[in-house]
Design a protein around this motif. Structure first.
Motif, short mmCIF file in Angstrom:
data_model
loop_
_atom_site.label_atom_id
_atom_site.label_comp_id
_atom_site.label_asym_id
_atom_site.label_seq_id
_atom_site.Cartn_x
_atom_site.Cartn_y
_atom_site.Cartn_z
N GLU A 242 45.30 144.89 14.02
CA GLU A 242 44.83 146.10 12.75
C GLU A 242 45.00 145.85 11.63
OE1 GLU A 242 46.33 150.01 15.10
OE2 GLU A 242 44.87 151.16 13.27
N MET A 243 46.20 145.85 11.73
CA MET A 243 47.05 145.53 10.01
C MET A 243 46.31 144.04 8.69
SD MET A 243 50.59 144.94 8.67
CE MET A 243 51.63 146.05 9.65
N SER A 244 45.90 143.91 10.07
CA SER A 244 45.01 142.38 9.26
C SER A 244 44.07 143.12 8.98
CB SER A 244 45.07 141.69 9.89
OG SER A 244 46.67 140.67 10.25
N GLN A 245 43.71 144.01 9.97
CA GLN A 245 42.03 144.22 9.62
C GLN A 245 41.69 144.98 8.17
OE1 GLN A 245 41.07 147.16 12.28
NE2 GLN A 245 38.75 146.80 12.19
N PHE A 246 43.50 146.23 8.61
CA PHE A 246 42.91 146.92 7.36
C PHE A 246 43.25 146.39 6.44
CE2 PHE A 246 45.32 149.97 5.28
CZ PHE A 246 44.76 151.03 5.00
N ILE A 247 44.13 145.63 5.87
CA ILE A 247 44.43 144.72 4.81
C ILE A 247 42.68 144.68 4.17
CG2 ILE A 247 45.36 142.88 3.86
CD1 ILE A 247 47.89 143.45 5.75
N SER A 248 41.92 143.79 5.80
CA SER A 248 40.80 143.00 5.02
C SER A 248 40.31 143.96 4.36
CB SER A 248 39.97 142.25 6.04
OG SER A 248 39.19 141.86 5.84
N LEU A 249 40.18 144.73 5.20
CA LEU A 249 39.23 146.34 4.02
C LEU A 249 39.70 146.49 3.15
CD1 LEU A 249 37.15 148.32 5.02
CD2 LEU A 249 39.28 150.22 5.75
N CYS A 250 40.95 146.83 2.63
CA CYS A 250 41.46 146.66 1.43
C CYS A 250 41.60 145.22 0.19
CB CYS A 250 42.35 147.26 1.64
SG CYS A 250 42.85 148.83 2.63
N GLU A 256 35.86 154.72 -0.01
CA GLU A 256 36.14 156.11 0.43
C GLU A 256 37.77 156.07 0.91
OE1 GLU A 256 33.96 157.60 3.73
OE2 GLU A 256 33.89 155.77 4.94
N GLU A 257 38.55 157.19 1.15
CA GLU A 257 39.77 157.23 1.57
C GLU A 257 39.69 156.53 2.89
OE1 GLU A 257 43.01 160.46 1.84
OE2 GLU A 257 41.73 160.19 3.96
N VAL A 258 40.59 155.20 3.10
CA VAL A 258 40.71 154.82 4.23
C VAL A 258 42.63 154.82 4.48
CG1 VAL A 258 39.30 153.29 4.24
CG2 VAL A 258 41.46 152.44 3.28
N SER A 259 43.52 154.89 5.56
CA SER A 259 44.35 155.12 6.37
C SER A 259 44.77 154.12 7.59
CB SER A 259 44.53 156.37 6.59
OG SER A 259 44.32 157.26 7.91
N ILE A 260 46.33 154.02 8.20
CA ILE A 260 47.01 153.57 8.62
C ILE A 260 47.98 154.06 9.24
CG2 ILE A 260 47.95 152.07 7.46
CD1 ILE A 260 47.19 149.95 9.47
N GLN A 261 48.42 153.81 10.49
CA GLN A 261 49.54 154.35 10.98
C GLN A 261 50.87 153.06 11.53
OE1 GLN A 261 47.96 158.22 13.10
NE2 GLN A 261 48.58 156.83 14.75
N PHE A 262 51.92 153.50 11.63
CA PHE A 262 52.70 153.16 11.90
C PHE A 262 53.59 153.75 12.52
CE2 PHE A 262 51.42 150.67 7.63
CZ PHE A 262 50.92 149.54 8.48
N ASN A 263 53.94 153.04 13.83
CA ASN A 263 55.13 153.64 14.99
C ASN A 263 56.76 153.55 14.79
OD1 ASN A 263 53.38 154.83 16.32
ND2 ASN A 263 53.24 153.77 18.26
N ILE A 278 43.89 155.67 -1.61
CA ILE A 278 42.70 155.67 -2.19
C ILE A 278 42.31 155.07 -3.04
CG2 ILE A 278 41.89 158.13 -3.46
CD1 ILE A 278 44.06 158.58 -1.45
N ASP A 279 40.79 154.92 -3.59
CA ASP A 279 40.98 153.93 -5.00
C ASP A 279 39.79 155.24 -6.32
OD1 ASP A 279 41.67 151.74 -4.23
OD2 ASP A 279 40.08 150.43 -3.83
N LEU A 347 52.73 147.63 0.91
CA LEU A 347 52.52 147.74 0.45
C LEU A 347 51.70 146.68 -0.41
CD1 LEU A 347 54.17 150.77 -0.86
CD2 LEU A 347 51.93 150.28 0.73
N THR A 348 52.74 145.26 -0.34
CA THR A 348 52.32 144.34 -1.84
C THR A 348 50.65 143.86 -1.28
OG1 THR A 348 53.60 143.05 -0.28
CG2 THR A 348 54.73 144.19 -1.94
N GLN A 349 50.08 143.88 0.18
CA GLN A 349 49.73 143.80 0.76
C GLN A 349 48.29 143.96 0.70
OE1 GLN A 349 50.13 141.22 4.61
NE2 GLN A 349 51.94 141.81 4.54
N LEU A 350 48.27 145.28 -0.15
CA LEU A 350 47.33 146.44 -0.04
C LEU A 350 47.02 145.93 -1.99
CD1 LEU A 350 48.93 149.21 1.40
CD2 LEU A 350 46.51 147.35 1.98
N ASP A 351 47.51 145.08 -2.73
CA ASP A 351 47.88 145.19 -4.18
C ASP A 351 46.14 144.48 -4.15
OD1 ASP A 351 47.65 145.51 -7.12
OD2 ASP A 351 50.11 144.51 -6.97
N ARG A 352 45.88 144.86 -5.15
CA ARG A 352 43.99 144.54 -5.47
C ARG A 352 43.71 143.80 -6.74
NH1 ARG A 352 39.51 148.20 -6.25
NH2 ARG A 352 38.04 145.89 -6.64
#
Length: 663
Positions: A242-250, A256-263, A278-279, A347-352
């Motif tokens: 799921e995290m990889s999917q989110f990173i790919s999306l970002c 629009e705003e996207v979000s992910i959660q971690f336990n 948010i972009d 957070l570094t993986q969300l840096d575009r």
């Protein structure tokens, strides 16, 4: 186009994987080159060891291993053509050997290899919806690997780790009691491949152990393996997917705003972190990027828990992309620095930003660290675990809050703590001010009552508050309407005790009546009474759902036909029901209003200025004489507490436009 499924559950869908494998052209290189796999290879393979690669295909892995010091690599494949090509390509690498052979029937001696590596072969042999024949083929291959592997040897599989592959792998190796099993998440960026790749390591012991050996998982960004159960392993792999999917999306501009959660360590506490990305919607270029950690004590504020607030925060921070990290009241956290260490890798993986513009990621925040102090905790039969906390607000006020921990970041009650006149260090509960904006809005709704209770100091009314909580609204009504009777209805006796012990609820006041019972039973009983004087001038519905749903207030049971009919019939002829509505879903808000309007002729709405709360003012008689909001606010009697707050709320009312919402 992204190769990832549309949702995390897609990783467990056999149909997705069937289509995925059918579309592959050069599958094995997609699983990563040596640079991608280097950390795992260097940890579990020594350059001096003899390595067996099964199912080499056209992969460059043997070549890359040789060029990085691993000279003794023997590769096999069932296709003579690929063996011939590998021999030609690697003729200058004299110690690399290639042989046509079947992994299910290896022409090799027992215990002859300390390392066996498989990059994609296992995935190819055991597709989704595999047949009994497929499974038997893989079982034979595992048997052969077990036979040729030395004691202390490692069987390394590079895989996409779909559910069926992990299940079969565990089912084979766990019962042997001879293998320590590890799963390592690989950060795979080779060839632009976006699928999450894993390395499965089965480490062979010298003999069978008397009990099952550990199963371990090394998550993305971590250098350590943690012991897990089989179920925890599968859940952890799905979370990484799921995290990889989110990173790919970002990886591209977000519309629009996207979000992910971690336990955290205890999944029962719910997500430890919820991260919103948010972009800047006005430009697709990302030149600036940063994170924003919402400190404990600020997590329930409008700026951080509403989409509109988070959009505003990005603009204030002047960032093209912002990652807002929302903490969970149920968890304990260290310092801001420790939080950064825990989530920094993600957070570094969300840096575009362009590579040449990437510097360190600035992590912003507000307020002080450790600004929350827990006064008391406990658990009730009806609402589960609760916490009474004191938080120092940015304005300098000290706030005391009641929080039910099974609803994420929802404050049930809040009051200011004032310093004692003669002792600044001691504080008392301030019942003269309503902290919650929706309480002020509910009180402002009385401006539309035909009897104009906000203008008459000694008016006598019967008012009921459904949902006592900390007792703050009930206490405020009691103080400011001393000739009126205010009845507080609370299902949970533990909450009544909390209100008395921690929020100075004046339960012994002559004009307060507390009933510990189901609020729906209460309104049903009142509705069935015939005498007008036994009914109510105003009923405040301030009941929160004890689950983390799209709509927090009121619970669905308070919006049924029977409940709304009983509320309507519990009123005097000119009475009103005031409902606190809390939802972040505009469609749900609209539906609730339309539903309520079926039972009341006039429904007015006051919206909060900086929150998601709305108050529905429901009446069956024409609201107070039509005046402008300024006229209404000017008629508030001078001695009522919080007059300035009331005026602000009333100005958001427009009685000239009160209309029926029917149909």
């Amino acid at each position: 186009m992204s190769l990832l499924p549309q949702s995390a559950s897609g990783f467990t869908d056999p149909e997705y994987w069937k289509k995925f494998f059918a579309s592959r052209k050069t599958p094995f290189e997609w699983y990563g080159d040596f640079n991608t796999l280097q950390d795992a290879i260097e940890k579990y393979m020594k350059v001096s060891e003899t390595i067996l690669q099964i199912g080499c295909g056209s992969s460059e892995l043997a070549t890359q291993l040789y060029d990085n010091g691993y000279r003794n690599v023997h590769s096999i494949d069932v296709d003579q053509n690929v063996i011939t090509k590998q021999l030609q390509k690697n003729k200058s690498r004299s110690t690399l050997t290639f042989e046509k052979a079947d992994a299910t029937n290896l022409p090799l001696k027992d215990e002859s290899f300390p390392v066996v590596i498989d990059k994609g072969t296992y995935d190819a042999l055991l597709p989704p919806n595999s047949t009994a024949e497929n499974q038997e083929t893989v079982r034979k291959m595992f048997n052969e690997v077990n036979r040729v592997l030395t004691c202390g040897g490692r069987y390394i599989i590079v895989t996409l780790a779909q559910d069926h592959l992990i299940d079969f792998w565990l089912k084979y190796f766990v019962p042997t009691n001879q293998y320590i099993l590890r799963v390592i998440k690989i950060e795979n960026r080779s060839c632009g491949f976006q699928m999450p790749v894993f390395v499965l390591v089965a480490n062979k012991m010298n003999a069978k152990m008397p009990r099952a050996l550990p199963i371990q998982l090394q998550r993305s960004g971590s250098k350590k393996c943690a012991n897990v159960t089989e179920q925890e392993l599968k859940e952890g792999i799905l979370a990484e997917q799921e995290m990889s999917q989110f990173i790919s999306l970002c990886s591209s501009h977000l519309e629009e705003e996207v979000s992910i959660q971690f336990n955290g360590a205890d999944p029962d506490l719910g997500p430890k972190y919820r991260i919103y990305v948010i972009d800047n919607f006005k430009t697709a270029v990302c030149s600036t990027y940063g994170g924003f950690i919402v400190p404990i004590g600020r997590e329930c504020e409008w700026t951080f828990v509403t989409t509109k607030g988070r959009y505003s925060l990005r603009e204030q921070c002047e960032l093209d992309r912002i990652a807002i990290i929302l903490l969970n009241l149920k968890h304990e956290y260290g310092t801001m620095s420790e939080i950064q260490d825990e989530i920094g890798h993600f957070l570094t993986q969300l840096d575009r930003r362009d590579e040449d513009k990437r510097t360190r990621i600035d992590i912003l925040s507000v307020g002080e660290e450790n600004s929350k102090v827990v006064i008391a905790t406990g658990e009730s039969m009806y609402n589960g675990k609760w916490s009474v906390e004191e938080v120092l607000l940015p304005c300098g006020n000290l706030s005391r809050r009641l929080v039910f921990l099974n609803v994420l970041n929802l404050i049930q009650s809040e009051v200011y703590m004032k310093p004692m006149p003669n002792n600044e260090e001691e504080r008392y509960v301030d019942l003269n001010n309503l902290v919650c904006d929706f309480h002020v809005m509910m009180l402002a709704g009385l401006a539309l009552h035909p009897r104009e209770p906000l203008c008459v100091p000694d008016i006598q009314m019967r008012m009921a508050v459904l949902g006592l909580g900390g007792g703050l609204l009930t206490a405020y009504l009691s103080k400011n309407f001393p000739k009126s009777l205010t009845t507080g209805i609370e299902l949970d006796p533990a909450v009544v005790s909390l209100a008395i012990d921690h929020f100075a609820f004046p339960h012994t006041a002559n004009n307060i009546d507390v009933k510990t019972m189901n609020a729906l039973t209460f309104v049903k009983d009142i509705a069935e009474r015939d005498l007008e004087e036994e009914k109510y001038d105003a009923i405040f519905v301030d009941v929160a759902d004890n689950q983390d749903r799209a709509m927090h207030c009121p619970p669905p049971a308070f919006l049924t036909e029977q409940a709304l009919t009983n509320m309507r019939n519990s009123l005097k002829k000119d009475g009103m029901v005031l409902i606190n509505l809390v939802t972040r879903d505009n469609d749900i808000s609209y539906q609730v209003k339309q539903n309520v309007a079926q039972y009341f002729k006039y429904v007015s709405v006051i919206g909060a200025e900086v929150d998601v709360n709305e108050v529905l003012i429901c009446q069956n008689t024409l609201p107070a004489r039509k005046r402008t909001p300024v006229d209404l606010s000017n008629r508030i009697r001078r001695d009522i507490t919080g007059k300035k707050q009331l005026k602000s709320a009333i100005l958001r009312l427009n009685p000239n436009n009160v209309t029926s919402l029917r149909g």
